[in-house]
Design a protein around this motif. Structure first.
Motif, PDB file in Angstrom:
ATOM      1  N   GLU A 167     -15.054   6.474 -54.574  1.00 36.50           N
ATOM      2  CA  GLU A 167     -15.789   7.471 -55.223  1.00 36.50           C
ATOM      3  C   GLU A 167     -15.069   8.560 -56.372  1.00 36.50           C
ATOM      4  N   CYS A 184     -15.579   4.916 -60.239  1.00 36.29           N
ATOM      5  CA  CYS A 184     -15.497   3.553 -58.919  1.00 36.29           C
ATOM      6  C   CYS A 184     -14.352   3.540 -58.936  1.00 36.29           C
ATOM      7  N   TRP A 205     -24.727   2.557 -59.279  1.00 32.04           N
ATOM      8  CA  TRP A 205     -24.648   3.914 -58.790  1.00 32.04           C
ATOM      9  C   TRP A 205     -26.159   4.274 -57.721  1.00 32.04           C
ATOM     10  N   ARG A 238     -28.197   7.313 -55.246  1.00 37.82           N
ATOM     11  CA  ARG A 238     -27.648   8.840 -54.717  1.00 37.82           C
ATOM     12  C   ARG A 238     -28.705   9.408 -53.821  1.00 37.82           C
ATOM     13  N   ARG A 243     -32.136   7.289 -49.963  1.00 36.68           N
ATOM     14  CA  ARG A 243     -30.951   7.500 -50.932  1.00 36.68           C
ATOM     15  C   ARG A 243     -31.417   6.200 -52.154  1.00 36.68           C
ATOM     16  N   TYR A 254     -23.154   8.006 -54.476  1.00 34.91           N
ATOM     17  CA  TYR A 254     -22.773   6.606 -53.927  1.00 34.91           C
ATOM     18  C   TYR A 254     -22.325   5.244 -55.179  1.00 34.91           C
ATOM     19  N   TRP A 314     -20.267  -0.400 -49.370  1.00 34.98           N
ATOM     20  CA  TRP A 314     -20.639   0.998 -50.710  1.00 34.98           C
ATOM     21  C   TRP A 314     -19.350   1.757 -50.375  1.00 34.98           C
ATOM     22  N   GLN A 321     -17.928   6.054 -50.038  1.00 35.24           N
ATOM     23  CA  GLN A 321     -18.072   7.532 -49.391  1.00 35.24           C
ATOM     24  C   GLN A 321     -18.982   8.212 -49.321  1.00 35.24           C
ATOM     25  N   GLY A 322     -18.845   8.300 -50.940  1.00 37.19           N
ATOM     26  CA  GLY A 322     -20.102   9.590 -51.801  1.00 37.19           C
ATOM     27  C   GLY A 322     -19.141  10.955 -52.121  1.00 37.19           C
TER      28      GLY A 322
END
Length: 122
Positions: A6, A22, A36, A38, A45, A95, A112, A114-115
């Motif tokens: 991301e 992303c 997505w 968050r 999450r 994420y 996933w 890494q954010g």
């Protein structure tokens, strides 16, 4: 397997906009639904938006409908989240995630990124 990275997070004032990206590498991203999620401090999450493999279907959590738009460019192996009219409650780590299913359930996603941090100031 696909890998996700991301970018695009940052600090913005309430009412402003950001676009998250992303980038997917490895197995072709068009074989996956992309979403997505968050996570705000001290919270679970949560799902934000998902887009189908072709891009023809999208779904959003109610709190972002009309403000956020998810899109994808399969030629570039990239999914985007355009965020407008941002609010302080949108502050979170965002994420990107990939799944073989079109789903808004966190447990259906096994890959996933890494954010990226999004902070909205009031």
């Amino acid at each position: 397997q696909v890998q996700l990275v991301e970018s695009g997070g940052g600090l913005v004032q309430a009412g402003g906009s950001l676009r998250l990206s992303c980038a997917a590498s490895g197995r072709t991203s068009s074989t996956y639904s992309l979403a997505w999620f968050r996570q705000a401090p001290g919270k679970e999450r949560e799902f934000v938006a998902v887009i189908s493999r072709s891009g023809g279907s999208t779904s959003y959590v109610n709190s972002v409908k009309g403000r956020f738009t998810i899109s994808r460019d399969n030629a570039k192996n990239t999914v985007y989240l355009q965020m407008n009219s941002l609010k302080p409650e949108d502050t979170a780590v965002y994420y990107c995630a990939a799944s073989s299913q079109y789903s808004w359930l966190r447990n259906d996603y096994d890959t996933w990124g890494q954010g990226t941090q999004v902070t909205v100031s009031s």
